[in-house]
Design a protein around this motif. Sequence first.
Motif, PDB file in Angstrom:
ATOM      1  N   ARG A  21      49.506  58.253  35.345  1.00 20.32           N
ATOM      2  CA  ARG A  21      49.926  56.932  35.408  1.00 20.32           C
ATOM      3  C   ARG A  21      49.286  56.032  33.986  1.00 20.32           C
ATOM      4  O   ARG A  21      48.135  56.253  33.954  1.00 20.32           O
ATOM      5  N   VAL A  22      50.422  55.223  33.433  1.00 20.36           N
ATOM      6  CA  VAL A  22      49.517  54.328  32.609  1.00 20.36           C
ATOM      7  C   VAL A  22      49.900  52.745  32.855  1.00 20.36           C
ATOM      8  O   VAL A  22      49.174  52.138  32.540  1.00 20.36           O
ATOM      9  N   ASP A  23      51.252  52.642  33.499  1.00 19.33           N
ATOM     10  CA  ASP A  23      51.086  51.238  33.897  1.00 19.33           C
ATOM     11  C   ASP A  23      50.958  50.339  33.159  1.00 19.33           C
ATOM     12  O   ASP A  23      49.997  49.429  33.311  1.00 19.33           O
ATOM     13  N   ASP A  24      51.561  50.341  32.065  1.00 19.22           N
ATOM     14  CA  ASP A  24      51.558  49.135  31.036  1.00 19.22           C
ATOM     15  C   ASP A  24      51.786  47.893  31.679  1.00 19.22           C
ATOM     16  O   ASP A  24      52.511  47.696  32.575  1.00 19.22           O
ATOM     17  N   GLU A  25      51.177  46.558  30.824  1.00 16.52           N
ATOM     18  CA  GLU A  25      51.316  45.353  31.369  1.00 16.52           C
ATOM     19  C   GLU A  25      52.806  44.951  31.246  1.00 16.52           C
ATOM     20  O   GLU A  25      53.332  45.376  30.448  1.00 16.52           O
ATOM     21  N   LEU A  26      53.310  44.639  32.370  1.00 13.21           N
ATOM     22  CA  LEU A  26      54.703  44.268  32.438  1.00 13.21           C
ATOM     23  C   LEU A  26      54.988  42.847  31.507  1.00 13.21           C
ATOM     24  O   LEU A  26      54.326  42.002  31.590  1.00 13.21           O
ATOM     25  N   ARG A  27      55.948  42.759  30.671  1.00 12.07           N
ATOM     26  CA  ARG A  27      56.430  41.873  30.066  1.00 12.07           C
ATOM     27  C   ARG A  27      58.120  42.027  29.673  1.00 12.07           C
ATOM     28  O   ARG A  27      58.430  42.847  29.975  1.00 12.07           O
ATOM     29  N   GLU A  28      58.647  40.804  29.320  1.00 12.24           N
ATOM     30  CA  GLU A  28      59.927  40.716  29.095  1.00 12.24           C
ATOM     31  C   GLU A  28      60.203  41.746  28.029  1.00 12.24           C
ATOM     32  O   GLU A  28      59.625  41.752  26.870  1.00 12.24           O
ATOM     33  N   VAL A  29      61.288  42.612  27.974  1.00 17.47           N
ATOM     34  CA  VAL A  29      62.022  43.359  27.018  1.00 17.47           C
ATOM     35  C   VAL A  29      63.212  43.292  26.807  1.00 17.47           C
ATOM     36  O   VAL A  29      63.970  42.537  27.609  1.00 17.47           O
ATOM     37  N   ASP A  30      63.841  43.798  25.858  1.00 13.00           N
ATOM     38  CA  ASP A  30      65.297  43.651  25.510  1.00 13.00           C
ATOM     39  C   ASP A  30      66.054  44.648  26.660  1.00 13.00           C
ATOM     40  O   ASP A  30      67.283  44.190  26.827  1.00 13.00           O
ATOM     41  N   VAL A  31      65.467  45.764  26.962  1.00 13.07           N
ATOM     42  CA  VAL A  31      66.195  46.763  27.490  1.00 13.07           C
ATOM     43  C   VAL A  31      65.235  47.614  28.366  1.00 13.07           C
ATOM     44  O   VAL A  31      64.082  47.958  27.788  1.00 13.07           O
ATOM     45  N   ALA A  32      65.577  48.036  29.572  1.00 15.97           N
ATOM     46  CA  ALA A  32      65.071  49.009  30.367  1.00 15.97           C
ATOM     47  C   ALA A  32      65.937  50.310  30.584  1.00 15.97           C
ATOM     48  O   ALA A  32      66.991  50.314  30.288  1.00 15.97           O
ATOM     49  N   VAL A  33      65.034  51.342  30.467  1.00 14.50           N
ATOM     50  CA  VAL A  33      65.487  52.731  30.491  1.00 14.50           C
ATOM     51  C   VAL A  33      65.037  53.334  31.758  1.00 14.50           C
ATOM     52  O   VAL A  33      63.747  53.615  31.886  1.00 14.50           O
ATOM     53  N   GLY A  34      65.896  53.677  32.840  1.00 15.77           N
ATOM     54  CA  GLY A  34      65.413  54.233  34.112  1.00 15.77           C
ATOM     55  C   GLY A  34      65.841  55.805  33.854  1.00 15.77           C
ATOM     56  O   GLY A  34      66.843  56.383  33.710  1.00 15.77           O
ATOM     57  N   LEU A  35      64.732  56.393  33.712  1.00 15.77           N
ATOM     58  CA  LEU A  35      64.482  57.821  33.624  1.00 15.77           C
ATOM     59  C   LEU A  35      64.968  58.523  34.893  1.00 15.77           C
ATOM     60  O   LEU A  35      64.388  58.558  35.964  1.00 15.77           O
ATOM     61  N   GLY A  36      65.952  59.529  34.815  1.00 13.31           N
ATOM     62  CA  GLY A  36      66.519  60.384  35.774  1.00 13.31           C
ATOM     63  C   GLY A  36      65.491  61.424  36.376  1.00 13.31           C
ATOM     64  O   GLY A  36      64.777  61.943  35.535  1.00 13.31           O
ATOM     65  N   SER A  37      65.507  61.593  37.543  1.00 10.45           N
ATOM     66  CA  SER A  37      64.729  62.437  38.219  1.00 10.45           C
ATOM     67  C   SER A  37      65.048  62.550  39.723  1.00 10.45           C
ATOM     68  O   SER A  37      66.044  62.308  40.182  1.00 10.45           O
ATOM     69  N   HIS A  38      64.303  63.067  40.711  1.00  8.67           N
ATOM     70  CA  HIS A  38      64.411  63.445  42.131  1.00  8.67           C
ATOM     71  C   HIS A  38      64.054  62.183  42.791  1.00  8.67           C
ATOM     72  O   HIS A  38      64.158  61.914  44.098  1.00  8.67           O
ATOM     73  N   ASP A  39      63.480  61.111  42.034  1.00  8.38           N
ATOM     74  CA  ASP A  39      62.822  59.998  42.600  1.00  8.38           C
ATOM     75  C   ASP A  39      63.994  58.860  42.785  1.00  8.38           C
ATOM     76  O   ASP A  39      63.973  57.978  41.857  1.00  8.38           O
ATOM     77  N   PRO A  40      64.565  58.696  43.973  1.00  8.97           N
ATOM     78  CA  PRO A  40      65.298  57.287  44.206  1.00  8.97           C
ATOM     79  C   PRO A  40      64.510  56.034  44.211  1.00  8.97           C
ATOM     80  O   PRO A  40      65.342  55.130  44.076  1.00  8.97           O
ATOM     81  N   GLY A  41      63.217  56.057  44.109  1.00 10.21           N
ATOM     82  CA  GLY A  41      62.444  54.818  44.134  1.00 10.21           C
ATOM     83  C   GLY A  41      62.478  54.310  42.446  1.00 10.21           C
ATOM     84  O   GLY A  41      62.301  53.090  42.372  1.00 10.21           O
ATOM     85  N   VAL A  42      63.047  55.034  41.605  1.00  5.87           N
ATOM     86  CA  VAL A  42      63.185  54.534  40.167  1.00  5.87           C
ATOM     87  C   VAL A  42      64.162  53.430  40.122  1.00  5.87           C
ATOM     88  O   VAL A  42      63.679  52.349  39.638  1.00  5.87           O
TER      89      VAL A  42
END
Length: 218
Positions: A21-42
């Motif tokens: 886990r790295v959990d970078d500080e959240l800030r406004e960005v231009d785009v998010a990328v949701g990486l596919g996996s078995h995890d529906p929480g993404v």
Amino acid sequence: MLSPYPDSIRRDVETLWRYHRVDDELREVDVAVGLGSHDPGVPVYAAQLYHRGLFPLVVFTGANAPTTVERFPAGEAVHFRRIAMENGMPDEAILMEPRATNTVENIHFTQDVLSVHGAKPRSVLLVSRPYQQRRAREIAKRHWPEVDIACTGAQQDLDTYVASINDPRRVVDMLVGDTQRLDLQGKSGEIARQEIPQEVRDAFERLVQAGYTNRLIQ
């Protein structure tokens, strides 16, 4: 909450969980990328961050893998889009990339999708399963160097996450596999060489000896 793991491996699982886990500080960005996996929480977490105003657009990326085909038969990106919309994201805020079968392809194919739509982001937030973050961020930094990369995952502790997935063994197998891949990709030059702490290496070896080898590259 009762631990899903016996005392014999609990500490080692926690060690790998915290490391990835790295959990970078959240800030406004231009785009998010949701990486596919078995995890529906993404996609659920991505929708929450969208509603907080952190980005105007998300790309869900992923085809299928042996670990996801039963859960997401139409493909990871397709199902993630559906889940995000069920959690209030508008269709116009979502792009899909349905071909990628690994994290490097996630990044490259997402770049292609954004280019087709005329998007040239300067900042990107990767949203992944909580313990995929370190390797995903390193891959994105190597293959998308002109972009400011941050990474995040759902803010859950290990036990809560495992309860949400309902597959304790898979989580350990994936943690072990990601640790091996992080090391191998660093040595091959695919990502920056990784300085993996000895306590992480020791935990990895003990879990391998305990039989958590389903996601290892042989």
